[in-house]
Design an enzyme around this catalytic site. Structure first.
Site, short mmCIF file in Angstrom:
data_model
loop_
_atom_site.label_atom_id
_atom_site.label_comp_id
_atom_site.label_asym_id
_atom_site.label_seq_id
_atom_site.Cartn_x
_atom_site.Cartn_y
_atom_site.Cartn_z
N GLU A 148 -27.72 -24.97 -5.27
CA GLU A 148 -27.37 -23.70 -5.91
C GLU A 148 -28.23 -23.47 -7.15
O GLU A 148 -28.51 -22.34 -7.52
CB GLU A 148 -25.88 -23.67 -6.28
CG GLU A 148 -25.32 -22.26 -6.34
CD GLU A 148 -23.80 -22.20 -6.37
OE1 GLU A 148 -23.21 -21.52 -5.52
OE2 GLU A 148 -23.21 -22.84 -7.26
N HIS A 189 -25.77 -45.82 11.35
CA HIS A 189 -25.33 -45.76 12.75
C HIS A 189 -25.23 -44.32 13.22
O HIS A 189 -24.60 -44.04 14.23
CB HIS A 189 -24.00 -46.49 12.89
CG HIS A 189 -24.11 -47.91 12.44
ND1 HIS A 189 -24.51 -48.94 13.27
CD2 HIS A 189 -23.96 -48.47 11.21
CE1 HIS A 189 -24.55 -50.07 12.58
NE2 HIS A 189 -24.24 -49.81 11.32
N LYS A 210 -20.88 -12.57 0.08
CA LYS A 210 -19.57 -12.06 -0.35
C LYS A 210 -19.45 -10.57 -0.03
O LYS A 210 -18.42 -10.10 0.44
CB LYS A 210 -19.38 -12.26 -1.86
CG LYS A 210 -19.17 -13.71 -2.25
CD LYS A 210 -18.86 -13.78 -3.74
CE LYS A 210 -18.91 -15.21 -4.24
NZ LYS A 210 -18.92 -15.30 -5.69
#
Ligand SMILES: O=P(O)(O)OC[C@H]1O[C@H](O)[C@H](O)[C@@H](O)[C@@H]1O
Length: 515
Positions: free
Chosen positions: A315, A344, A447
């Protein structure tokens, strides 16, 4: 040069703090350092200006003060110093009173749990602290999304009468947090409990959340300052309120950060761990984010650290424009989980596949519970160390770069140190590549689009009739985008059994109507 002397030359170590950073697998050679000198000088100067209260976030015309939080004497005015010291004392007293049973819930003897409602910077820090530093205070729970199923999973597991709710939002207007608060309020009501006497707000003074908390008479309100960004707020009231309730010694957290700040405030590349980290990022990524940062702490307690860094780094650094307004599309992608678990999962690709990353190992030297000999002469902790060293070496052998950070153990002080180390590296790196690390204009686009979708959802709901209709037909009626209408219809049909959705082989031919 022998391996040992390369290691020694590329090591930054602060013995008093117990931390070291090994850059020998991503060496910062003299030629690279001299080519960077101009940028380095500017980064040191920028940091000085920022710490003295310059408008370091030019777009939002704000100061950037998270470094003052752990040493308020650095705050540029007495008012700002008081805005740090006052709330810190209040938070500590509040935490003590709750844990000592002086502040009690209306319908139980004592609080035993805390429910934090927040998202992004208003959740990741508290979640990291809660997970990394188990303490003897309240049990911590989180609502950090607007997923109702996720919310009820948490709400139903709470000892509700003994739960203190902390709603955290700097802006006080974040929809996910507002939704979590409304669902929690409803849940309290349905369980015959009053929400306000068990609720605390951490938010900007005068924000929507602040006004709600005031109007409804919540237990407490703690003010959040506008010169602290969400992703660097863990040492402000945002992180400290949950931490004190959890029983964490916040003085240790702040002290760790303060000590790291002091070490990395020096204009000396060789001994400045944050500057070296930023330079290593620059070298690894070409200063253009060409490689991803894979964060691999070999300690379960730090499993959320990569998630925390993801917000802090992506950000802050993921920006379209530089400070002169040129399009640069900067950033560094961050991912990771923990070792040896990830060996793994995806380390196969790291070792043999596309070379598009550099690793950051975090070694925790001590294992407190490590008595069982799982093989002759070897404990679980020996294996953990062996896997870290082995993976680091295997990556190096196939030309993959890495940095290794070592700390003695995970506690409030070392966590504070680690957070400060990376916060300052982010500040330096932003200067090295000439971007504003302290705004997030890109977040708004999603948004806004979500707002448009929600508005359309309402129209589609209202327009649904009893005659079957395709999305294309309804979109034409509403003069709206066909794909968006289709997804509205699917969403409505999935949550409302009175809506009939007939699925064809091709989504274009699906029909929807009220049953
Ligand atoms: O604390 P709040 O104002 O609720 O914000 C929560 C989060 O919302 C955003 O979308 C920002 O990009 C984040 O930086 C912030 O931490």
């Amino acid at each position: 040069m022998t391996i040992m002397s390369l290691y020694a030359k590329q090591l930054v170590r602060y013995p008093e703090l117990g931390i070291s950073l090994d850059f020998s697998k991503l060496p910062l050679d003299d030629a690279f350092l001299s080519s960077m000198q101009g940028r380095i000088d500017r980064a040191f100067a920028d940091m000085k200006a920022l710490e003295s209260g310059a408008i370091a976030n030019p777009d939002e015309k704000r100061m950037v003060g998270h470094y003052w939080l752990r040493n308020s004497s650095l705050a540029p005015t007495p008012e700002l110093k008081a805005a740090i010291d006052g709330p810190l004392a209040d938070v500590k007293a509040f935490g003590r009173d709750v844990l000592d049973g002086k502040i009690t819930p209306p319908r139980a003897e004592q609080y035993s749990a805390a429910l934090v409602i927040g998202i992004g910077g208003s959740a990741l820090g508290p979640e990291l602290v809660a997970d990394a530093i188990p303490a003897a205070g309240l049990d911590m729970f989180f609502l950090d999304n607007t997923d109702p199923d996720g919310m009820y999973r948490v709400l139903e597991s709470l000892p509700l009468e003994e739960t203190l709710v902390i709603v955290i939002s700097k802006s006080g207007g974040t929809p996910e947090t507002r939704n979590g608060m409304l669902v929690a309020q409803d849940f309290f009501r349905k369980n015959g409990l009053e929400f306000a006497p068990q609720a605390v707000a951490v938010t900007g003074t005068g924000s929507r959340l602040d006004k709600t908390a005031e109007a409804e008479g919540w237990l407490r309100r703690f003010p959040m300052e506008d010169w602290v960004g969400g992703r660097t707020s863990v040492m402000s009231v945002v992180g400290l309120v949950p931490a004190v309730l959890q029983g964490v010694n916040v003085d240790d957290l702040l002290e760790g950060a303060r000590l790291m700040d002091e070490k990395t405030r020096r204009d000396c590349v060789k001994c400045n761990a944050s500057m070296k980290l930023a330079l290593a990022w620059y070298k690894a990524t070409g200063g253009k984010g060409e490689k991803d940062m894979v964060v691999l702490p070999y300690k379960d307690a730090l499993v959320l650290f990569s998630k925390y860094l993801q917000q802090l780094i992506m950000e802050s650094l993921g920006k379209r424009l530089d400070l002169e307004g040129n399009e640069v599309c900067q950033g560094i992608s961050v991912y990771g989980n923990k070792g040896s678990t990830d060996q793994h999962a995806y380390v196969q690709q790291l070792r043999d596949g596309v070379n598009n990353f550099f690793a950051t190992f975090i070694e925790v030297r001590e294992c407190s519970a490590d008595a069982v000999e799982v093989e002759a002469g070897a404990t679980c902790g020996d294996f953990l160390q062996g896997f870290l060293r082995g993976t680091r070496q295997a990556l190096a052998e196939s030309g993959r770069s890495s940095i290794t950070i070592s700390i003695p153990e995970v506690n409030a002080k070392t966590l504070g140190m680690l957070i400060a180390l990376f916060e300052r590296a982010v500040s330096f790196y932003a200067s090295l590549v000439n971007i504003n690390a302290y705004h997030q204009p890109g977040v708004e686009a999603g948004k806004k689009a979500a707002g448009s979708f929600l508005a359309l959802l309402g129209r589609v709901r209202g327009a649904l009739g009893t005659a079957p209709e395709t999305a294309a037909q309804m979109a034409a009626r509403l003069d709206a985008d066909q794909e968006a209408v289709y997804h509205c219809l699917v969403h409505i049909a999935s949550g409302d059994s009175s809506v009939k959705w007939v699925q064809a082989d091709c989504a274009d031919e699906d029909t929807f109507c009220k049953a």
